[in-house]
Design a protein around this motif. Structure first.
Motif, short mmCIF file in Angstrom:
data_model
loop_
_atom_site.label_atom_id
_atom_site.label_comp_id
_atom_site.label_asym_id
_atom_site.label_seq_id
_atom_site.Cartn_x
_atom_site.Cartn_y
_atom_site.Cartn_z
N PRO A 1 -7.58 12.57 -3.48
CA PRO A 1 -6.67 12.05 -2.51
C PRO A 1 -7.05 10.15 -2.60
N ALA A 2 -5.83 10.00 -2.46
CA ALA A 2 -5.72 8.29 -2.96
C ALA A 2 -5.25 7.39 -2.38
N ILE A 3 -5.27 6.37 -2.77
CA ILE A 3 -4.67 5.09 -1.88
C ILE A 3 -4.02 4.53 -3.24
N PHE A 4 -3.02 3.56 -3.07
CA PHE A 4 -2.67 2.54 -4.29
C PHE A 4 -2.32 1.09 -3.49
N LEU B 1 -2.56 -6.81 -9.28
CA LEU B 1 -3.46 -6.66 -9.41
C LEU B 1 -3.54 -5.50 -8.13
N VAL B 2 -4.16 -4.79 -9.52
CA VAL B 2 -3.76 -3.21 -8.05
C VAL B 2 -5.59 -2.53 -8.22
N CYS B 3 -5.24 -1.71 -6.58
CA CYS B 3 -6.56 -1.17 -6.06
C CYS B 3 -6.40 0.08 -6.29
N VAL B 4 -7.23 1.02 -6.66
CA VAL B 4 -7.40 2.38 -7.22
C VAL B 4 -8.58 2.84 -6.05
N ALA B 5 -8.50 3.13 -4.48
CA ALA B 5 -9.06 3.55 -3.50
C ALA B 5 -9.58 5.18 -3.76
N ALA B 6 -9.92 6.01 -4.12
CA ALA B 6 -10.08 7.74 -4.05
C ALA B 6 -11.18 7.70 -3.52
N ASP B 7 -10.77 9.38 -2.83
CA ASP B 7 -12.73 9.97 -2.58
C ASP B 7 -12.83 9.23 -1.60
N ILE B 8 -12.52 8.14 -0.47
CA ILE B 8 -12.67 7.88 1.02
C ILE B 8 -13.54 8.53 1.37
N THR B 9 -14.97 7.66 0.97
CA THR B 9 -16.10 8.66 2.89
C THR B 9 -16.70 9.40 2.14
N GLY B 10 -16.02 9.99 1.30
CA GLY B 10 -16.60 11.22 0.36
C GLY B 10 -17.93 10.78 -1.49
N PRO B 11 -18.75 12.27 -1.40
CA PRO B 11 -19.31 11.80 -2.66
C PRO B 11 -18.91 11.19 -3.76
N MET C 1 0.90 -1.34 0.28
CA MET C 1 -0.44 -0.26 0.40
C MET C 1 0.74 1.35 0.00
N PHE C 2 0.52 2.18 -0.77
CA PHE C 2 1.80 3.14 -0.90
C PHE C 2 0.38 4.56 -1.56
N ILE C 3 0.91 6.16 -0.98
CA ILE C 3 0.29 7.71 -1.49
C ILE C 3 1.18 8.14 -2.37
N GLU C 4 0.49 8.91 -3.33
CA GLU C 4 1.39 9.93 -4.20
C GLU C 4 0.29 11.18 -3.08
N THR C 5 1.36 12.78 -3.67
CA THR C 5 0.79 13.97 -3.72
C THR C 5 -0.18 13.51 -5.17
N PRO C 6 -1.33 14.08 -4.58
CA PRO C 6 -2.90 14.43 -5.22
C PRO C 6 -2.48 14.44 -6.55
N LEU D 1 1.55 8.52 -11.28
CA LEU D 1 2.22 7.30 -10.32
C LEU D 1 0.90 5.77 -11.17
N LEU D 2 -0.23 6.07 -11.75
CA LEU D 2 -0.16 5.32 -12.07
C LEU D 2 -0.32 4.17 -13.14
N ARG D 3 0.10 5.12 -13.97
CA ARG D 3 0.75 4.29 -15.26
C ARG D 3 2.36 4.08 -14.97
N ASP D 4 3.38 5.03 -14.08
CA ASP D 4 4.09 4.16 -14.19
C ASP D 4 4.01 2.63 -12.97
#
Length: 238
Positions: free
Chosen positions: A230-233, A197-207, A173-178, A184-187
């Motif tokens: 804001p995302a977690i990879f 497998l790659v999971c992208v989790a963005a704007d968690i709890t947001g609309p 699990m890692f993060i990046e400056t938004p 980062l995803l392209r890399d």
């Protein structure tokens, strides 16, 4: 000898629209605290007012967790001073749980050095929420924070994480400056095997919450727009 004060680890919202994710006992705790160590003063003030509009912000001491400044005591020394005087203090991150990917852990360690009770409080944590929503291995996982900024070093780090994931069957699990999320995803997609497998989790709890797990090959067919979100990879080699 006077008993030291307590340290309350106060979670904050991950999204401005997610105040409902904060348990009511957090409000009860902050109402009793007059000293806060925070990552961002403006955000902290706004959050405290959102929890309870009757809180008089001007009566609080809101201190930045930034270490020594000029002739002032460092944040850790200030914290120890308050605690030894019997004062309770609160620690707040910019978003989510304090002491994870922010400097709050230094204040917590200082509290332990003077035998002050440390009270972690329940609230949203983007890393754990992303992990449980990813479908990846929750028995063995590693959060490595930010990857290197320089492209060559970042690609090398991604390769090493994939190798480690394969060897240990471990979720990485890692993060990046938004504003660098898309890079980062392209890399990741250019570096990892098609079956990883790659999971992208963005704007968690947001609309605009977005949580998807796909193989590298599947992600290459359609890329999400992640700029300034804001995302977690998460990565799990298969």
């Amino acid at each position: 000898m006077e008993q030291p004060g307590k340290v309350y680890l106060i979670p904050t919202v991950l999204s401005p629209d997610a105040l409902h994710t904060i348990p009511s006992y957090i409000t009860a705790a902050v109402q009793k605290i007059s000293v806060f160590f925070v990552e961002n003063e403006r955000t902290a003030r706004r959050y405290l007012k959102a929890l309870d509009r009757s809180i008089n912000i001007d009566n609080l001491q809101i201190l930045l967790m930034q270490g020594a400044n000029g002739i002032q005591l460092s944040d850790t020394e200030q914290a120890k001073k308050f605690l030894l005087e019997g004062k309770d203090i609160g620690i707040m991150s910019e978003a989510g749980c304090p002491a994870i990917a922010d400097p709050g852990h230094r204040i917590v360690l200082a509290a332990h050095s003077v035998d002050a009770p440390v009270i972690p409080m329940v609230g949203p944590n983007s890393m754990l929420m992303a992990l449980i929503a990813s479908g990846m291995n929750g028995q063995n996982f590693q959060f490595v924070g930010y990857l290197p900024v320089k492209p060559g070093e970042r690609v090398k780090a991604i390769k090493e994480l994939e190798v480690e994931s394969t060897r240990k069957h471990q979720t990485q699990m890692f993060i990046e400056t938004p504003y660098r999320n898309n890079h980062l995803l392209r890399d990741i997609l250019a570096t990892c095997k098609d079956t990883t497998l790659v999971c992208v989790a963005a704007d968690i709890t947001g609309p605009e919450e977005f949580i998807k797990t796909k193989t590298v090959k599947e992600w290459k067919q359609q890329l999400p727009e992640l700029h300034k979100r804001p995302a977690i990879f998460l990565l799990l080699a298969q």
